[in-house]
Write an enzyme that holds these catalytic residues in place. Structure first.
Site, mmCIF file in Angstrom:
data_model
loop_
_atom_site.group_PDB
_atom_site.id
_atom_site.type_symbol
_atom_site.label_atom_id
_atom_site.label_comp_id
_atom_site.label_asym_id
_atom_site.label_seq_id
_atom_site.Cartn_x
_atom_site.Cartn_y
_atom_site.Cartn_z
ATOM 1 N N ASN A 7 0.708 -1.132 0.027
ATOM 2 C CA ASN A 7 0.085 -0.051 0.199
ATOM 3 C C ASN A 7 0.970 1.230 0.003
ATOM 4 O O ASN A 7 1.414 1.763 1.133
ATOM 5 C CB ASN A 7 -1.002 -0.096 1.198
ATOM 6 C CG ASN A 7 -1.755 1.107 1.348
ATOM 7 O OD1 ASN A 7 -1.916 2.176 0.619
ATOM 8 N ND2 ASN A 7 -2.478 1.445 2.591
ATOM 9 N N TRP A 8 1.023 1.767 -1.151
ATOM 10 C CA TRP A 8 1.852 2.870 -1.315
ATOM 11 C C TRP A 8 1.417 4.316 -0.980
ATOM 12 O O TRP A 8 1.924 5.532 -0.840
ATOM 13 C CB TRP A 8 2.452 3.113 -2.725
ATOM 14 C CG TRP A 8 3.522 2.047 -3.166
ATOM 15 C CD1 TRP A 8 3.730 1.104 -2.500
ATOM 16 C CD2 TRP A 8 3.878 1.778 -4.521
ATOM 17 N NE1 TRP A 8 4.603 0.364 -3.204
ATOM 18 C CE2 TRP A 8 4.670 0.542 -4.367
ATOM 19 C CE3 TRP A 8 3.515 2.314 -5.702
ATOM 20 C CZ2 TRP A 8 5.194 -0.038 -5.457
ATOM 21 C CZ3 TRP A 8 4.011 1.514 -6.883
ATOM 22 C CH2 TRP A 8 5.028 0.810 -6.891
ATOM 23 N N LYS A 9 0.133 4.094 -0.529
ATOM 24 C CA LYS A 9 -0.579 5.425 0.211
ATOM 25 C C LYS A 9 -0.479 6.507 -0.885
ATOM 26 O O LYS A 9 -0.363 6.563 -2.052
ATOM 27 C CB LYS A 9 -0.242 5.872 1.435
ATOM 28 C CG LYS A 9 -0.322 4.416 2.347
ATOM 29 C CD LYS A 9 -0.169 4.856 3.853
ATOM 30 C CE LYS A 9 -0.324 3.419 4.635
ATOM 31 N NZ LYS A 9 -0.123 3.791 6.014
ATOM 32 N N HIS A 92 -9.513 1.682 4.690
ATOM 33 C CA HIS A 92 -8.256 1.792 5.575
ATOM 34 C C HIS A 92 -8.772 2.841 6.605
ATOM 35 O O HIS A 92 -9.426 3.930 6.479
ATOM 36 C CB HIS A 92 -7.454 2.318 4.295
ATOM 37 C CG HIS A 92 -5.778 2.292 4.963
ATOM 38 N ND1 HIS A 92 -5.508 3.282 5.851
ATOM 39 C CD2 HIS A 92 -5.125 1.374 4.846
ATOM 40 C CE1 HIS A 92 -4.288 2.994 6.480
ATOM 41 N NE2 HIS A 92 -4.046 1.863 5.863
ATOM 42 N N GLU A 160 -5.800 -4.320 11.030
ATOM 43 C CA GLU A 160 -4.818 -3.267 11.048
ATOM 44 C C GLU A 160 -4.898 -2.431 12.226
ATOM 45 O O GLU A 160 -5.993 -1.448 11.982
ATOM 46 C CB GLU A 160 -4.955 -2.499 9.836
ATOM 47 C CG GLU A 160 -4.441 -2.953 8.464
ATOM 48 C CD GLU A 160 -3.767 -2.227 7.445
ATOM 49 O OE1 GLU A 160 -2.692 -2.182 7.363
ATOM 50 O OE2 GLU A 160 -4.583 -1.159 6.827
ATOM 51 N N GLY A 166 2.408 2.478 10.977
ATOM 52 C CA GLY A 166 3.478 3.307 11.066
ATOM 53 C C GLY A 166 3.966 3.847 12.303
ATOM 54 O O GLY A 166 4.996 4.728 12.374
ATOM 55 N N SER A 197 2.928 -1.611 10.954
ATOM 56 C CA SER A 197 4.312 -1.897 11.127
ATOM 57 C C SER A 197 4.783 -3.369 10.627
ATOM 58 O O SER A 197 5.431 -3.947 11.311
ATOM 59 C CB SER A 197 4.611 -1.453 12.441
ATOM 60 O OG SER A 197 4.300 -0.297 13.022
HETATM 61 P P1 PGA Z 1 2.679 0.780 7.859
HETATM 62 O O1 PGA Z 1 1.013 1.083 7.278
HETATM 63 O O2 PGA Z 1 3.007 -0.817 7.131
HETATM 64 O O3 PGA Z 1 3.383 1.726 7.417
HETATM 65 O O4 PGA Z 1 2.557 0.491 9.125
HETATM 66 C C1 PGA Z 1 0.133 -0.120 6.987
HETATM 67 C C2 PGA Z 1 -1.006 0.315 6.413
HETATM 68 O O5 PGA Z 1 -1.377 1.518 6.673
HETATM 69 O O6 PGA Z 1 -1.585 -0.494 5.614
#
Ligand code: PGA
Length: 235
Positions: A7-9, A92, A160, A166, A197
């Site tokens: 997920n590159w956001k 999300h 999640e 993050g 994470s």
């Molecule tokens: P992260 O994000 O791996 O940076 O914790 C996961 C996500 O938001 O899908």
């Protein structure tokens, strides 16, 4: 074989996303796990063309809850299908934080299914909710409208925890095992993913967990070397 959703956001520019694929797709194609790349909307068509006829799949990060119509700024699931997507993330926590409700998220999942794609429904509790012992209640609440629309269709649930995203923190293996066992029992037609994470440091412990079909990787997936390390550490 496990699934890794990248997920590159909104972390990379259009040029950076295309460059990532140009530089690394050949290598990614050779990996033994299933990879789903989720770039931002403007990159989908170009990257979708590159992934065409490969085993690397394309996913979108969200979609509209409407099939089509006067919804400025929104993108329909059927357009995502035409762009080459096979999967769409819905719900999300970064989308939920903008006020998108459980019912709207369920409608998005329905649109995804109608377009012939597979929804990856993200659920998770906040730290506050966890502290109050409300994790299961929150997840149940988030999943209930999903069950009404998805019925018996196959879909994925990405668990999640909001506080794990993050932050470098993850639930303990015991906490995760209990939640995953419960999710498996209450969602027999869903594949289960974990996100929050997932890094080269946490993946070895996470990959030992039962019931998991794979992982949703945010920050670490935007750095190819880190992503490669994560994928390579899983048997
Ligand atoms: P992260 O994000 O791996 O940076 O914790 C996961 C996500 O938001 O899908």
């Amino acid at each position: 074989m496990k699934i890794f959703v990248a997920n590159w956001k909104m972390q990379l520019t259009l040029a950076q996303q295309i460059e990532y694929c140009e530089k690394h797709l050949e290598e990614i194609k050779a990996w033994k796990h299933k990879i789903i790349l989720c770039p931002s909307f403007p990159a989908l068509v170009t990257i979708g063309r590159r992934l065409h006829k490969t085993d690397v799949a394309l996913g979108a990060q969200s979609c509209s809850d409407h099939p089509h119509g006067p919804y400025t700024g929104q993108v329909s699931a059927s357009s995502l299908a035409q762009a080459g997507c096979s999967y769409v993330l819905v719900g999300h926590s970064e989308e939920r934080a903008l006020g998108v409700t459980d019912d709207v998220i369920a409608k998005k999942a329905l649109r995804v299914l109608e377009a012939g794609l597979i929804p990856i429904v993200c659920i998770g509790e906040t730290l506050e909710q966890k502290k109050h012992g409300a994790t299961r209640e929150v997840l149940e609440y988030q999943l209930q409208p999903i069950h009404e629309v998805v019925k018996k269709a196959p879909f994925y649930i990405a668990y999640e925890p909001v506080w794990a995203i993050g932050s470098g923190q993850t639930p303990t293996p015991k906490e995760l095992e209990e939640i995953l066992a419960w999710l498996k029992h209450t969602n027999p037609n869903a594949g289960l993913l974990y996100g929050g994470s997932v890094t080269p440091e946490t993946i070895e412990t996470l990959s030992q967990l039962p019931f998991l079909h794979g992982f949703l990787v945010g920050g670490a997936s935007t750095d190819f070397q880190q992503f490669k390390k994560i994928v390579s550490l899983v048997a």
